[in-house]
Design a protein around this motif. Structure first.
Motif, short mmCIF file in Angstrom:
data_model
loop_
_atom_site.label_atom_id
_atom_site.label_comp_id
_atom_site.label_asym_id
_atom_site.label_seq_id
_atom_site.Cartn_x
_atom_site.Cartn_y
_atom_site.Cartn_z
N GLN A 1 -8.53 -2.28 13.54
CA GLN A 1 -7.87 -3.30 12.74
C GLN A 1 -6.81 -2.67 11.83
O GLN A 1 -5.69 -3.18 11.72
N ILE A 2 -7.17 -1.55 11.19
CA ILE A 2 -6.22 -0.88 10.30
C ILE A 2 -5.05 -0.33 11.09
O ILE A 2 -3.88 -0.47 10.69
N GLU A 3 -5.33 0.32 12.23
CA GLU A 3 -4.26 0.85 13.07
C GLU A 3 -3.30 -0.27 13.50
O GLU A 3 -2.08 -0.09 13.48
N MET A 4 -3.86 -1.41 13.88
CA MET A 4 -3.04 -2.51 14.35
C MET A 4 -2.14 -3.05 13.24
O MET A 4 -0.93 -3.26 13.45
N LEU A 5 -2.72 -3.25 12.04
CA LEU A 5 -1.93 -3.82 10.95
C LEU A 5 -0.85 -2.84 10.49
O LEU A 5 0.30 -3.24 10.28
N VAL A 6 -1.21 -1.56 10.36
CA VAL A 6 -0.22 -0.57 9.90
C VAL A 6 0.87 -0.39 10.96
O VAL A 6 2.06 -0.28 10.63
N THR A 7 0.49 -0.37 12.24
CA THR A 7 1.49 -0.28 13.31
C THR A 7 2.41 -1.48 13.29
O THR A 7 3.64 -1.34 13.45
N PHE B 1 1.01 3.75 14.45
CA PHE B 1 0.12 4.45 13.52
C PHE B 1 -1.19 4.75 14.22
O PHE B 1 -1.72 3.92 14.96
N GLN B 2 -1.73 5.94 13.97
CA GLN B 2 -2.97 6.35 14.63
C GLN B 2 -3.90 7.02 13.63
O GLN B 2 -3.46 7.81 12.78
N ILE B 3 -5.19 6.71 13.74
CA ILE B 3 -6.22 7.33 12.90
C ILE B 3 -7.14 8.14 13.80
O ILE B 3 -7.62 7.64 14.81
N GLY C 1 10.40 7.20 3.52
CA GLY C 1 10.29 5.76 3.73
C GLY C 1 9.08 5.39 4.54
O GLY C 1 8.42 4.38 4.27
N VAL C 2 8.74 6.20 5.54
CA VAL C 2 7.58 5.93 6.37
C VAL C 2 6.30 6.01 5.55
O VAL C 2 5.39 5.19 5.69
N VAL C 3 6.22 7.01 4.67
CA VAL C 3 5.04 7.16 3.81
C VAL C 3 4.87 5.93 2.92
O VAL C 3 3.75 5.43 2.75
N ASP C 4 5.96 5.42 2.37
CA ASP C 4 5.88 4.23 1.51
C ASP C 4 5.35 3.03 2.29
O ASP C 4 4.49 2.28 1.81
N VAL C 5 5.87 2.84 3.49
CA VAL C 5 5.48 1.69 4.31
C VAL C 5 4.02 1.81 4.74
O VAL C 5 3.26 0.84 4.71
N ILE C 6 3.61 3.03 5.14
CA ILE C 6 2.21 3.24 5.53
C ILE C 6 1.28 3.01 4.34
O ILE C 6 0.23 2.37 4.47
#
Length: 227
Positions: A75-81, A94-96, A131-136
């Motif tokens: 769920q987290i991977e899907m939302l962050v992606t 995004f991958q965990i 920018g990627v860090v902020d969005v993640i």
């Protein structure tokens, strides 16, 4: 001669009686020990059966925990992606990765970037700048809140959520926040200096420091568009 023989027979009979008494005593002790041993063996068997059941329960709990953990991870991977692709385009995900160490679960975060079917796996801080860090970070906060029951209601409060995102992508961040608010029916309260982010708000307030005092004024639509 006969007296001696009688005496000997009497002695033998007494000794035999004594031996019989000792035999019966020891036989009773032996039977008690055998009964005790049998009882202990039954207890041991019950304990073994209980241990088997506990092992099965432990296994089921581990499997249930692993399944629940995997579900939350996905769920987290899907939302962050979704967030990353909404802001930066479809060629990023995004991958965990989970690992076990010292009876603790560790999670490592990665960004997978696709360059003409050539995938590059990096840490978030090494992928396309800050920018990627902020969005993640923004997406993870939303994902954790929505994936747990710890914070069912209440607003999402953000302080400069995309300060390192370049002007090329900041409008996408604004639209993503608007979408999140609509989808999850959650109010967003945000402090920002960015015009794109303030323009999506239903209400915007300008805070100015005047003579050491914070002056708060409601920004109307026309003025908001000029900010």
């Amino acid at each position: 001669m006969l007296e001696d023989l009688d005496r000997t027979i009497n002695d033998i009979e007494k000794e035999t009686q004594q031996l019989l008494i000792e035999f019966n005593v020891k036989k009773s002790i032996k039977e008690k020990l055998e009964n005790d041993l049998s009882a202990k063996e039954n207890e041991l068997e019950e304990i073994r059966e209980l241990m088997d059941v506990l092992e099965q329960v432990k296994f089921l709990l581990q499997r249930a925990s692993e399944y629940a953990r995997e579900q939350i991870k996905q769920q987290i991977e899907m939302l962050v992606t979704h967030c990353l692709q909404f802001v930066f385009g479809p060629n990023i995900e995004f991958q965990i990765e989970l690992s076990e160490a010292a009876n603790k679960t560790n999670a490592e975060f990665y960004v997978i970037s696709d360059y003409d079917n050539f995938k590059v796996k990096t840490k978030p801080q090494d992928a396309r700048g800050g920018g990627v860090v902020d969005v993640i970070s923004l997406a993870l906060r939303i994902a954790v809140i929505q994936s747990t029951n710890a914070y069912k209601n209440g607003p999402l409060i953000l302080d400069e959520p995309a300060k390192h995102v370049s002007s090329e992508y900041i409008a996408n961040v604004a639209q993503f926040l608007k979408q999140i608010s609509d989808i999850f029916h959650r109010q967003i309260i945000m402090v920002t200096h960015n015009n794109y982010l303030s323009e999506i708000a239903d209400a915007a307030y300008k805070v100015e420091l005047k003579n050491g005092i914070s002056d708060v004024t409601l920004v109307d639509e026309k003025e908001q568009n000029k900010l």
